[in-house]
Design an enzyme around this catalytic site. Structure first.
Site, PDB file in Angstrom:
ATOM      1  CD  GLU A  68     -19.793   8.742 124.433  1.00  0.00           C
ATOM      2  OE1 GLU A  68     -20.569   8.057 125.154  1.00  0.00           O
ATOM      3  OE2 GLU A  68     -19.619   9.964 124.611  1.00  0.00           O
ATOM      4  CB  SER A 153       1.813   6.728 134.442  1.00  0.00           C
ATOM      5  OG  SER A 153       0.921   5.949 133.690  1.00  0.00           O
ATOM      6  CG  HIS A 282      -6.112  15.819 132.652  1.00  0.00           C
ATOM      7  ND1 HIS A 282      -4.994  16.344 132.044  1.00  0.00           N
ATOM      8  CD2 HIS A 282      -5.694  14.709 133.319  1.00  0.00           C
ATOM      9  CE1 HIS A 282      -3.940  15.600 132.334  1.00  0.00           C
ATOM     10  NE2 HIS A 282      -4.337  14.590 133.098  1.00  0.00           N
ATOM     11  CB  SER A 283      -7.902  11.734 131.790  1.00  0.00           C
ATOM     12  OG  SER A 283      -8.232  11.698 133.172  1.00  0.00           O
TER      13      SER A 283
END
Length: 392
Positions: A68, A153, A282-283
């Site tokens: 959030e 990453s 996923h993200s």
């Protein structure tokens, strides 16, 4: 026999092999938390089991708050572990000094190892107390103290790195191993094949843990491969392999514990394929409704929830009261929000950290750049918002 296939017998039948028997999925308890075979009941204490379950609830609360927060623009990026909380079982089976190479959905492993909520929040905010000194995007955790290599990453880079670190551990003879987490999508990268072959041929004490959650971002597993999942690839590389129910925390715990014994005692790699389902997007950069139905997600959440499963097991043992969930979740959320609020108030890391931790001694070329930046910041403090950064 030929040196390239020492265990192959001669055949007089012209036959192309297209499939072998599917690898079974190891399971300890059913979806109602009932142990299917008492011989596989986990030998853990009440306190150990309750700690594991509380960490699952804390992880869930933290994911809700930070997801959030990203939607509100307070942090730039986040990835949740909804539906994959049982991964914590693997961390519970390891030795504290075993080195962890994560991908990006292993916050539960860090929780189980003792990473604090403040440390999670500081990293996601890249503030002055961030262990990474603000150099990484959110959820790219790392801590030397807890033997958790900083997340990178680029996909699958940690797979050959884990093999190399494990080889070093073998040479040191300290009876430790590495564990390397990745998703089934990462198994399509070249580093997966290089890493597994390196581990197998060199005899590296490494546990490869594949989270097969059904989707590589938007690509479903049916479009990723035609073989028997990822587990069959381990066998192809001559690696001891097991497939487990990735929503069954005790199956994960037992498999990881056994895998660790193989790795450290026999100096061999092991591959665990944990079959699970990614309930979340996923993200925060992804909208999974574009490639799967809401009903599919809801059905999975109701049918096989790792948190509900673990709670049922605890209740069956008489180790958890029905009303405790709400209380623990409420407390966890309050603690997460408190850590979040504290991290949000802290300044960004000091500017001089830009030039540290690469060279043992900073070269003259970088010293010159450092001096130039210091002069610019001194000349234009308002433009560079120097008050938002920690002092030297």
């Amino acid at each position: 026999m030929f040196p390239g296939a020492l265990n192959s017998d001669y055949s007089h039948t012209l036959e192309f092999v297209s499939n072998v028997q599917s690898i079974p999925t190891y399971q300890v308890m059913d979806t109602d938390g009932k142990v299917l075979d008492s011989a596989h009941d986990p030998c853990v204490t009440k306190d150990e089991a309750r700690t594991i379950y509380k960490n699952m609830l804390v992880l869930n609360a933290m994911d809700q708050v930070l997801y959030e927060a990203q939607r509100q623009g307070r942090i730039s990026f986040y990835m949740t572990s909804f539906g994959e909380e049982a991964l914590i079982g693997s961390a519970a089976a390891l030795h504290p000094k075993d080195m962890v190479f994560g991908q990006y959905r292993e916050a539960g492993v860090l929780l189980q190892r003792g990473f604090t909520l403040a440390q999670f929040m500081n990293q996601c905010y890249s503030n002055e107390l961030d262990l990474g000194k603000g150099r990484q995007m959110p959820i790219h955790y790392g801590t030397k103290e807890l033997c958790f290599q900083t997340i990178s990453s680029p996909l699958a880079t940690q797979i050959p790195q884990a093999a190399g670190a494990a080889y070093a551990m073998r040479r040191e003879g300290n009876k430790q191993c590495t564990i390397c987490y990745f998703g089934e999508g990462a198994a399509s990268e070249g580093d997966f094949h290089a890493g597994l072959n390196m581990a197998a041929t060199l005899g590296c004490p490494v546990i490869y843990y594949c989270r097969n959650n059904g989707y590589a971002i938007s690509t479903p597993s049916i479009e990723q491969y035609r073989g028997d999942g990822i587990a069959s690839r381990g066998i192809g590389y001559g690696i001891d392999t097991i497939r487990v129910d990735g929503n069954d925390i005790w199956a994960i715990y037992a498999a990881t514990k056994a895998a660790r014994e193989i790795a450290v005692e026999q100096n061999k790699p092991v591959l665990i394929e944990a079959m699970t389902y990614r309930v979340s997007h996923h993200s925060t950069s992804d909208d999974s409704s574009a490639y799967r139905s809401k009903k599919e997600v809801e059905d999975w959440s109701k049918r096989d929830n790792p948190i509900s499963r673990m709670r049922a097991w605890l209740e069956n043992k008489g180790w958890w009261a029905r009303g405790e969930d709400a209380e623990v979740s409420k407390t966890a959320k309050a603690e997460v929000l408190a850590a979040f609020a504290a991290a949000e108030k802290l300044k960004k890391p000091a500017i001089h950290h830009l030039f540290e931790d690469v060279y043992d001694e900073i070269p003259q070329s970088l010293m010159k750049e450092k001096a130039e930046i210091e002069e610019l910041v001194k000349k234009y403090p308002d433009y560079y918002q120097v008050n938002e950064f920690a002092r030297q």
